[in-house]
Design a protein around this motif. Structure first.
Motif, PDB file in Angstrom:
ATOM      1  N   GLN A 235     -15.029 -53.373   5.052  1.00 45.08           N
ATOM      2  CA  GLN A 235     -14.618 -54.469   5.755  1.00 45.08           C
ATOM      3  C   GLN A 235     -15.454 -55.944   6.029  1.00 45.08           C
ATOM      4  N   ASN A 236     -15.355 -55.688   7.318  1.00 46.07           N
ATOM      5  CA  ASN A 236     -16.431 -56.485   7.815  1.00 46.07           C
ATOM      6  C   ASN A 236     -17.505 -57.306   7.446  1.00 46.07           C
ATOM      7  N   TRP A 237     -18.475 -56.068   7.478  1.00 46.12           N
ATOM      8  CA  TRP A 237     -19.628 -56.378   7.331  1.00 46.12           C
ATOM      9  C   TRP A 237     -19.878 -56.586   5.853  1.00 46.12           C
ATOM     10  N   ARG A 238     -20.155 -58.059   5.563  1.00 39.46           N
ATOM     11  CA  ARG A 238     -19.711 -58.261   3.460  1.00 39.46           C
ATOM     12  C   ARG A 238     -20.912 -59.356   4.173  1.00 39.46           C
ATOM     13  N   ALA A 239     -21.978 -59.586   2.870  1.00 35.57           N
ATOM     14  CA  ALA A 239     -22.518 -60.903   2.767  1.00 35.57           C
ATOM     15  C   ALA A 239     -22.363 -61.688   1.514  1.00 35.57           C
ATOM     16  N   ALA A 240     -22.438 -62.513   0.812  1.00 34.36           N
ATOM     17  CA  ALA A 240     -22.874 -62.904  -0.040  1.00 34.36           C
ATOM     18  C   ALA A 240     -23.537 -64.595  -0.330  1.00 34.36           C
ATOM     19  N   ILE A 241     -23.802 -64.802  -1.120  1.00 32.09           N
ATOM     20  CA  ILE A 241     -24.816 -65.544  -1.735  1.00 32.09           C
ATOM     21  C   ILE A 241     -24.854 -67.051  -1.575  1.00 32.09           C
ATOM     22  N   SER A 242     -25.533 -67.874  -0.793  1.00 31.40           N
ATOM     23  CA  SER A 242     -25.009 -69.102  -1.354  1.00 31.40           C
ATOM     24  C   SER A 242     -25.702 -69.455  -1.778  1.00 31.40           C
ATOM     25  N   PRO A 243     -24.203 -70.852  -2.534  1.00 30.06           N
ATOM     26  CA  PRO A 243     -24.612 -71.443  -3.581  1.00 30.06           C
ATOM     27  C   PRO A 243     -25.438 -72.588  -3.651  1.00 30.06           C
ATOM     28  N   ARG A 244     -26.080 -72.267  -2.473  1.00 33.01           N
ATOM     29  CA  ARG A 244     -27.102 -73.702  -2.664  1.00 33.01           C
ATOM     30  C   ARG A 244     -28.913 -72.992  -3.189  1.00 33.01           C
ATOM     31  N   THR A 245     -28.358 -72.618  -2.309  1.00 38.75           N
ATOM     32  CA  THR A 245     -30.139 -70.887  -1.802  1.00 38.75           C
ATOM     33  C   THR A 245     -30.387 -70.447  -3.182  1.00 38.75           C
ATOM     34  N   ALA A 246     -29.119 -69.591  -3.083  1.00 36.40           N
ATOM     35  CA  ALA A 246     -29.421 -67.592  -3.428  1.00 36.40           C
ATOM     36  C   ALA A 246     -29.796 -67.049  -2.149  1.00 36.40           C
ATOM     37  N   MET A 247     -29.662 -67.799  -1.295  1.00 39.31           N
ATOM     38  CA  MET A 247     -30.207 -67.110  -0.117  1.00 39.31           C
ATOM     39  C   MET A 247     -28.472 -66.172  -0.056  1.00 39.31           C
ATOM     40  N   PRO A 248     -28.879 -65.054   0.998  1.00 37.80           N
ATOM     41  CA  PRO A 248     -27.843 -63.715   1.969  1.00 37.80           C
ATOM     42  C   PRO A 248     -27.331 -63.763   2.787  1.00 37.80           C
ATOM     43  N   LEU A 249     -26.635 -64.240   3.119  1.00 33.01           N
ATOM     44  CA  LEU A 249     -25.760 -64.901   4.135  1.00 33.01           C
ATOM     45  C   LEU A 249     -24.768 -63.944   4.603  1.00 33.01           C
ATOM     46  N   TYR A 250     -24.006 -63.506   6.311  1.00 36.90           N
ATOM     47  CA  TYR A 250     -22.510 -62.547   6.118  1.00 36.90           C
ATOM     48  C   TYR A 250     -21.813 -64.179   5.804  1.00 36.90           C
ATOM     49  N   GLU A 251     -20.105 -63.391   5.444  1.00 37.00           N
ATOM     50  CA  GLU A 251     -19.490 -63.692   5.369  1.00 37.00           C
ATOM     51  C   GLU A 251     -18.733 -63.505   6.308  1.00 37.00           C
ATOM     52  N   ARG A 252     -18.975 -63.027   8.114  1.00 36.03           N
ATOM     53  CA  ARG A 252     -18.227 -63.570   9.087  1.00 36.03           C
ATOM     54  C   ARG A 252     -19.506 -62.405   9.873  1.00 36.03           C
ATOM     55  N   PRO A 253     -19.603 -63.134  11.025  1.00 33.32           N
ATOM     56  CA  PRO A 253     -20.391 -62.442  11.543  1.00 33.32           C
ATOM     57  C   PRO A 253     -19.752 -61.515  12.478  1.00 33.32           C
ATOM     58  N   VAL A 254     -19.914 -60.388  12.967  1.00 32.65           N
ATOM     59  CA  VAL A 254     -19.761 -59.350  13.061  1.00 32.65           C
ATOM     60  C   VAL A 254     -20.898 -58.613  14.230  1.00 32.65           C
ATOM     61  N   VAL A 255     -20.497 -57.710  15.603  1.00 29.68           N
ATOM     62  CA  VAL A 255     -20.493 -57.166  16.526  1.00 29.68           C
ATOM     63  C   VAL A 255     -20.698 -56.006  16.580  1.00 29.68           C
ATOM     64  N   LEU A 256     -20.906 -54.941  16.783  1.00 30.65           N
ATOM     65  CA  LEU A 256     -20.949 -54.049  17.015  1.00 30.65           C
ATOM     66  C   LEU A 256     -21.246 -53.054  18.354  1.00 30.65           C
ATOM     67  N   VAL A 257     -20.562 -52.534  19.216  1.00 28.39           N
ATOM     68  CA  VAL A 257     -21.011 -51.708  20.134  1.00 28.39           C
ATOM     69  C   VAL A 257     -21.284 -50.914  20.495  1.00 28.39           C
ATOM     70  N   LEU A 258     -22.212 -50.161  21.579  1.00 30.69           N
ATOM     71  CA  LEU A 258     -21.347 -48.315  20.693  1.00 30.69           C
ATOM     72  C   LEU A 258     -22.082 -47.713  22.233  1.00 30.69           C
ATOM     73  N   TYR A 259     -21.714 -47.207  23.109  1.00 30.60           N
ATOM     74  CA  TYR A 259     -22.110 -46.375  24.636  1.00 30.60           C
ATOM     75  C   TYR A 259     -21.137 -45.230  24.549  1.00 30.60           C
ATOM     76  N   ARG A 260     -21.467 -44.363  25.636  1.00 27.03           N
ATOM     77  CA  ARG A 260     -21.173 -43.648  26.033  1.00 27.03           C
ATOM     78  C   ARG A 260     -19.752 -44.238  26.887  1.00 27.03           C
ATOM     79  N   GLU A 261     -18.951 -42.962  26.680  1.00 29.07           N
ATOM     80  CA  GLU A 261     -17.252 -43.485  28.028  1.00 29.07           C
ATOM     81  C   GLU A 261     -18.231 -42.730  29.043  1.00 29.07           C
ATOM     82  N   ASP A 262     -18.302 -41.846  29.177  1.00 31.97           N
ATOM     83  CA  ASP A 262     -18.602 -41.192  30.205  1.00 31.97           C
ATOM     84  C   ASP A 262     -19.831 -41.886  31.037  1.00 31.97           C
ATOM     85  N   HIS A 263     -20.714 -43.050  30.737  1.00 28.82           N
ATOM     86  CA  HIS A 263     -21.789 -43.610  31.237  1.00 28.82           C
ATOM     87  C   HIS A 263     -20.902 -45.342  31.066  1.00 28.82           C
ATOM     88  N   ARG A 264     -19.929 -45.476  31.170  1.00 34.13           N
ATOM     89  CA  ARG A 264     -19.154 -46.740  31.341  1.00 34.13           C
ATOM     90  C   ARG A 264     -19.508 -47.603  32.440  1.00 34.13           C
TER      91      ARG A 264
END
Length: 451
Positions: A235-264
């Motif tokens: 749903q969120n990690w989507r990319a699009a093509i720039s209409p000006r340069t045809a370069m890939p870019l994100y539709e919206r920035p996403v940050v995914l953070v993973l860690y062990r709960e027992d080490h919080r």
């Protein structure tokens, strides 16, 4: 710019302004003997040149100081081509599983671990393009071996959802072996990803920040919880093509953070939080982060200079890209004579990065190294009987695929060639000539001096 050109500008300005050359030197750069030294052939730094030009421009009626930094024309791609050549899944996966590049690069990166100087609260690593995660996973194994009890902050940039999925498959084993780890993945640009902060206020407001404390104590439990992230990523990690340069870019920035709960509790000061992030990395991995045909200014300004700014004192950035001048390139030139996508050397790139950084790079060391240290080889891994005698179609095809992947030949150029059979003949000829197939990469290091 040569000394004669600089002297010509200064002399013309002094004549027009009726100013002594020693006065010019003092006013421009606080050095009354500047012009004398230039006439003796002495060299000056880029910063000094910029101060000279800025003074002349500011002292001239209607003059403006020259803009700071490299000029980068927009890099354009044909929108009819692949979304991005590196994301052609068939070529990419066949290359990864038939060539040793990932393993060899990881071994080269691991050599830098003995020269970094981690500081509390964690050893910080940034992978500027994680790909399928193979290099990062191997580097983390070596890092755990050297620093088994030190918390890790591991950040990675990746635009491709498919590559992110492959990388996430490797996280459970890493976080099981080294539980004091925080993994952070983002799709932001190189100039944003180390700080997890989009440059655009609108993009910053739209950032999706998703923190996942992993429960349990086994890699199987971690794997199951990471697999449950698939709907969120789709749903969120989507990319699009720039209409000006045809370069890939994100539709919206996403940050995914993973860690062990027992080490919080242990990792509390290491876990990033929105609006409170820093870069300050001990090790930055920039393995093949740009296209072979991208300009040196684009590489320096958009990719390597921002990554160099993300280093902490004592930190090191290792960059790696294809070098050419190998049997793989010989195979390509048998079909396209004169083809040479590797026209930018590490020396040119580092000069451009140094210029782009200007005064911000004063505490950085730019290490191109000699060829025998910088350039290294990796091979197509084939059984001995596959490259001697009669070479089968599958082996020849794998060799051709590896060559066109490394040379980044676009699909529309390949279509006609692959149908006439010349490509496999060229692959067989090179395999017989060298009794196999190998490629060359070159590396360079940018390091920040310790306090």
């Amino acid at each position: 710019m040569k000394n004669d050109e600089i002297l010509s500008q200064i002399t013309e300005f002094c004549r027009t302004a009726d100013m002594a050359e020693s006065t010019f030197g003092r006013r421009a750069v606080n050095d009354g003997k500047l012009v004398q030294r230039l006439r003796e052939g002495k060299r000056i730094t880029i910063d000094t040149l910029e101060r000279i030009q800025a003074y002349i421009a500011a002292s001239t009626t209607g003059g403006l100081p020259p803009p700071r930094g490299l000029q980068v024309p927009p890099e354009k791609r044909d929108p009819r081509g692949n979304f991005r050549f590196f994301e052609n899944r068939q070529k990419y996966l066949l290359f990864v599983h038939t060539c040793s590049e990932k393993r060899v690069i990881a071994d080269r990166v691991a050599l830098e671990l003995s020269t970094i100087h981690p500081r509390p609260p964690a050893l910080r690593i940034f992978d500027a393009g994680v790909g399928d995660g193979t290099v990062l996973a191997r580097v983390l194994r070596a890092t755990h071996q050297r620093y088994p009890h030190m918390p890790f902050y591991v950040a990675g940039k990746e635009l491709s959802l498919e590559d992110l999925r492959l990388t996430l498959e490797k996280v459970p084993d890493r976080i099981f072996e080294h539980p004091a780890s925080v993994f952070v993945f983002t799709n932001m640009f190189y100039s944003e990803a180390p700080w997890l902060t989009p440059a655009s206020p609108a993009a910053a407001a739209a950032t999706v920040w998703h923190e996942v404390p992993l429960r349990g104590a086994s890699s199987g439990e971690f794997e199951q919880q990471i697999a449950e992230l698939r709907p969120f990523l789709e749903q969120n990690w989507r990319a699009a093509i720039s209409p000006r340069t045809a370069m890939p870019l994100y539709e919206r920035p996403v940050v995914l953070v993973l860690y062990r709960e027992d080490h919080r509790f242990l990792l509390d000061s290491t876990i990033p939080r929105p609006g409170q992030t820093e870069a300050n990395f001990d090790l930055v991995i920039a393995s093949q982060p740009y296209r072979a045909l991208s300009s040196v200014n684009f590489r320096a300004k958009r990719i390597i200079a921002p990554l160099a700014r993300a280093l902490r004192p004592g930190g090191r950035l290792i960059g790696i890209h294809s070098h050419g001048h190998d049997p793989g390139m010989e195979m390509i030139q048998a079909i396209w004579p004169g083809e040479n996508p590797f026209s930018v050397s590490r020396h040119e790139l580092l000069r451009a990065v140094k210029y782009e950084l200007g005064s911000l790079g004063r505490d950085l060391n730019f290490n191109a190294y000699a060829d025998n240290r910088s350039i290294f080889r990796y091979d197509m891994e084939a059984l001995p009987n596959e490259v001697t005698g009669t070479i089968g179609t599958s082996t020849a095809f794998a060799a051709w695929n590896a060559a066109v992947y490394v040379a980044q030949i676009e699909d529309d150029r390949l279509t006609d060639m692959t149908q006439n059979g010349r490509t496999l003949d060229a692959a067989r000829d090179v395999l017989r000539k060298y009794n196999g197939l190998w490629f060359l990469d070159e590396s360079y290091v940018i390091s920040r001096r310790r306090d």
